[in-house]
Design a protein around this motif. Structure first.
Motif, mmCIF file in Angstrom:
data_model
loop_
_atom_site.group_PDB
_atom_site.id
_atom_site.type_symbol
_atom_site.label_atom_id
_atom_site.label_comp_id
_atom_site.label_asym_id
_atom_site.label_seq_id
_atom_site.Cartn_x
_atom_site.Cartn_y
_atom_site.Cartn_z
ATOM 1 N N ALA A 205 0.818 -1.214 0.000
ATOM 2 C CA ALA A 205 0.000 0.000 0.000
ATOM 3 C C ALA A 205 0.850 1.263 0.000
ATOM 4 C CB ALA A 205 -0.924 0.013 1.212
ATOM 5 N N ALA A 206 2.104 1.173 0.407
ATOM 6 C CA ALA A 206 3.019 2.319 0.400
ATOM 7 C C ALA A 206 4.443 1.803 0.551
ATOM 8 C CB ALA A 206 2.697 3.308 1.524
ATOM 9 N N ALA A 207 5.393 2.594 0.050
ATOM 10 C CA ALA A 207 6.795 2.196 0.091
ATOM 11 C C ALA A 207 7.672 3.389 0.452
ATOM 12 C CB ALA A 207 7.226 1.617 -1.253
ATOM 13 N N VAL A 208 8.719 3.121 1.245
ATOM 14 C CA VAL A 208 9.658 4.168 1.644
ATOM 15 C C VAL A 208 11.081 3.664 1.403
ATOM 16 C CG1 VAL A 208 10.402 5.726 3.478
ATOM 17 C CG2 VAL A 208 8.028 4.929 3.420
ATOM 18 N N PRO A 209 11.619 3.882 0.188
ATOM 19 C CA PRO A 209 12.996 3.484 -0.100
ATOM 20 C C PRO A 209 13.966 4.585 0.326
ATOM 21 C CG PRO A 209 11.913 4.207 -2.115
ATOM 22 C CD PRO A 209 10.909 4.366 -1.006
ATOM 23 N N MET A 210 14.981 4.190 1.098
ATOM 24 C CA MET A 210 15.963 5.153 1.591
ATOM 25 C C MET A 210 17.354 4.800 1.075
ATOM 26 S SD MET A 210 14.802 5.587 5.586
ATOM 27 C CE MET A 210 13.116 5.937 6.054
ATOM 28 N N GLY A 268 24.552 6.959 5.633
ATOM 29 C CA GLY A 268 23.847 6.550 6.842
ATOM 30 C C GLY A 268 23.052 7.657 7.497
ATOM 31 N N ASP A 269 23.561 8.892 7.417
ATOM 32 C CA ASP A 269 22.858 10.008 8.042
ATOM 33 C C ASP A 269 21.526 10.300 7.365
ATOM 34 O OD1 ASP A 269 24.739 10.402 10.001
ATOM 35 O OD2 ASP A 269 25.869 11.893 8.862
ATOM 36 N N ALA A 270 21.403 9.915 6.096
ATOM 37 C CA ALA A 270 20.151 10.172 5.375
ATOM 38 C C ALA A 270 18.996 9.425 6.017
ATOM 39 C CB ALA A 270 20.289 9.782 3.910
ATOM 40 N N PHE A 271 19.180 8.132 6.297
ATOM 41 C CA PHE A 271 18.043 7.428 6.895
ATOM 42 C C PHE A 271 17.892 7.716 8.384
ATOM 43 C CE2 PHE A 271 21.143 3.983 7.444
ATOM 44 C CZ PHE A 271 21.736 3.825 6.198
ATOM 45 N N LYS A 272 18.968 8.135 9.048
ATOM 46 C CA LYS A 272 18.797 8.608 10.424
ATOM 47 C C LYS A 272 17.887 9.830 10.452
ATOM 48 C CE LYS A 272 23.258 7.012 12.227
ATOM 49 N NZ LYS A 272 24.586 7.460 12.721
ATOM 50 N N ASN A 273 18.125 10.745 9.518
ATOM 51 C CA ASN A 273 17.287 11.943 9.428
ATOM 52 C C ASN A 273 15.854 11.603 9.027
ATOM 53 O OD1 ASN A 273 19.489 13.520 10.082
ATOM 54 N ND2 ASN A 273 19.922 14.150 7.980
ATOM 55 N N ALA A 274 15.729 10.657 8.106
ATOM 56 C CA ALA A 274 14.401 10.307 7.598
ATOM 57 C C ALA A 274 13.490 9.808 8.713
ATOM 58 C CB ALA A 274 14.526 9.246 6.506
ATOM 59 N N PHE A 275 14.027 8.987 9.603
ATOM 60 C CA PHE A 275 13.204 8.439 10.682
ATOM 61 C C PHE A 275 12.831 9.483 11.728
ATOM 62 C CE2 PHE A 275 15.009 4.228 9.329
ATOM 63 C CZ PHE A 275 13.796 3.683 8.953
ATOM 64 N N LYS A 276 13.449 10.657 11.660
ATOM 65 C CA LYS A 276 13.086 11.746 12.563
ATOM 66 C C LYS A 276 11.994 12.640 11.988
ATOM 67 C CE LYS A 276 17.758 11.993 14.555
ATOM 68 N NZ LYS A 276 18.991 12.817 14.659
ATOM 69 N N GLU A 277 11.627 12.402 10.733
ATOM 70 C CA GLU A 277 10.598 13.221 10.096
ATOM 71 C C GLU A 277 9.245 12.990 10.786
ATOM 72 O OE1 GLU A 277 10.797 15.421 7.697
ATOM 73 O OE2 GLU A 277 12.833 15.103 6.907
ATOM 74 N N GLU A 278 8.668 14.054 11.315
ATOM 75 C CA GLU A 278 7.424 13.926 12.077
ATOM 76 C C GLU A 278 6.258 13.434 11.225
ATOM 77 O OE1 GLU A 278 6.504 17.477 14.176
ATOM 78 O OE2 GLU A 278 8.292 17.382 15.464
ATOM 79 N N GLU A 279 6.304 13.716 9.934
ATOM 80 C CA GLU A 279 5.180 13.347 9.075
ATOM 81 C C GLU A 279 5.310 11.951 8.473
ATOM 82 O OE1 GLU A 279 2.338 15.025 8.690
ATOM 83 O OE2 GLU A 279 3.208 16.252 10.269
ATOM 84 N N LEU A 280 6.432 11.279 8.718
ATOM 85 C CA LEU A 280 6.647 9.982 8.069
ATOM 86 C C LEU A 280 5.609 8.944 8.485
ATOM 87 C CD1 LEU A 280 8.242 8.129 6.217
ATOM 88 C CD2 LEU A 280 9.810 7.663 8.121
ATOM 89 N N LEU A 281 5.447 8.708 9.773
ATOM 90 C CA LEU A 281 4.479 7.696 10.207
ATOM 91 C C LEU A 281 3.034 8.067 9.862
ATOM 92 C CD1 LEU A 281 5.977 6.528 13.633
ATOM 93 C CD2 LEU A 281 5.994 5.322 11.444
ATOM 94 N N PRO A 282 2.602 9.321 10.079
ATOM 95 C CA PRO A 282 1.241 9.672 9.651
ATOM 96 C C PRO A 282 1.027 9.439 8.156
ATOM 97 C CG PRO A 282 2.107 11.362 11.111
ATOM 98 C CD PRO A 282 3.242 10.423 10.825
ATOM 99 N N TRP A 283 2.057 9.753 7.353
ATOM 100 C CA TRP A 283 1.942 9.543 5.907
ATOM 101 C C TRP A 283 1.801 8.062 5.586
ATOM 102 C CZ3 TRP A 283 4.720 6.885 2.218
ATOM 103 C CH2 TRP A 283 4.430 7.185 0.876
ATOM 104 N N ILE A 284 2.669 7.239 6.157
ATOM 105 C CA ILE A 284 2.617 5.796 5.881
ATOM 106 C C ILE A 284 1.250 5.229 6.241
ATOM 107 C CG2 ILE A 284 3.483 3.535 6.613
ATOM 108 C CD1 ILE A 284 6.248 4.801 6.937
ATOM 109 N N PHE A 285 0.804 5.474 7.470
ATOM 110 C CA PHE A 285 -0.410 4.822 7.956
ATOM 111 C C PHE A 285 -1.693 5.406 7.371
ATOM 112 C CE2 PHE A 285 2.624 3.352 11.140
ATOM 113 C CZ PHE A 285 2.273 2.010 11.229
#
Length: 294
Positions: A205-210, A268-285
């Motif tokens: 239903a959704a994908a997050v490639p990092m 490595g810092d790219a996905f560390k930053n990505a998981f800190k994005e406040e909108e990531l989980l709301p967007w996925i779910f």
């Protein structure tokens, strides 16, 4: 002197009261210790029809609710391949390990879900989540373009094939909403994220490639899947040009796609930053298969 002490005492009482009020008004956050995280992700092993046995971790919300829940799948990076099934398979998955861990009761109230973390085999040097033309035990990186692209092999890797079969089996074994299966992957798992949705565009239903490579020839297969791409612009391992190109191609198809590129940011810092994005989980779910198909 006594008057001064009286006013100091009053000030202290007021300060404590205001702190208590602020604490009560602020949502509490449970910070899980490493041992707690490890105990909540149960160890299993799965033998696929291709004969490969892969370890995996599963978080099962285990409540009495009858409603089916989403499944969030995480694909780890190349350095975490193997058969040990220890904490390295999830240690870079921020939605598991950070302060807003989905394993906490608070976050499960917001985003109730199952979490599946398979481990890629390292039985040969070229075993990956993805399989591209040129990828052999003798030449594991042959066929990877300097532009961050590759041509997907018609036959999947053994680990990739086994992981997709594991996802399908998990859907059968647990009360999972088949319209809300989400895929997140970092580095080699970023390759795998692009590849899994290409090989099984009906499943996710959704994908997050990092920070991964990708095959631009798969755009028609995946254009209906909401995708949020992350990459750092000074990634020396996986060229950022691949993610930029996929974003451009998906935009041209009017796809539901987001792209976040971090300036002056390495691999490595790219996905560390990505998981800190406040909108990531709301967007996925917020995504379901029923509203992603044409």
């Amino acid at each position: 002197m006594r008057v001064d002490r009286f006013f100091v005492l009053i000030a202290l009482v007021s300060l404590i009261a205001s702190c208590d009020e602020a604490s009560n008004n602020k949502e509490s956050i449970t910070v899980l210790r490493d041992k707690s995280i490890d105990s909540l992700l149960t160890k299993y092993s799965f033998k696929a029809s291709n004969g490969l046995e892969i370890p995996y971790r599963l978080f099962n919300p285990k409540d009495s609710a009858e409603n089916k829940k989403p499944l969030l799948v995480f694909l780890h990076g190349r350095g975490d391949r193997g058969t040990d099934n220890n904490s390295k398979v999830y240690h870079e998955a921020g939605f598991i390990t950070n302060k807003q861990s989905l394993l906490t009761s608070e976050m499960q109230q917001k985003y109730p879900c199952y979490i599946l973390v398979p481990q890629c085999s390292d039985k040969t040097d070229n075993e990956e989540w993805a399989k591209w033309i040129g990828n052999t035990p003798e030449s594991p990186f042959e066929g990877l373009g300097k532009d961050g692209s590759y041509n997907m092999n018609p036959k999947p890797s053994e680990s990739g094939e086994a992981a997709i079969e594991l996802i399908e089996q998990t859907l059968k074994d647990y009360k999972i909403d088949a319209n809300r299966v989400y895929l997140v992957g970092i580095s080699m798992g970023g390759f795998g994220t692009w590849e899994f949705i290409s090989r099984r565009p009906d499943l996710f239903a959704a994908a997050v490639p990092m920070a991964g490579y990708s095959d631009p020839n798969q755009i028609e297969n995946i254009k209906h899947i909401p995708t949020w791409i992350f990459h750092g612009n000074i990634d020396k391992w996986n060229p950022v040009e691949g993610s930029r190109h996929m974003y451009k191609l998906l935009l041209e198809k009017n796809a539901d796609v987001k792209y976040t590129e971090y300036d002056n940011t390495s691999h490595g810092d790219a996905f560390k930053n990505a998981f800190k994005e406040e909108e990531l989980l709301p967007w996925i779910f917020s995504k379901t298969k029923s509203n992603t198909l044409d």
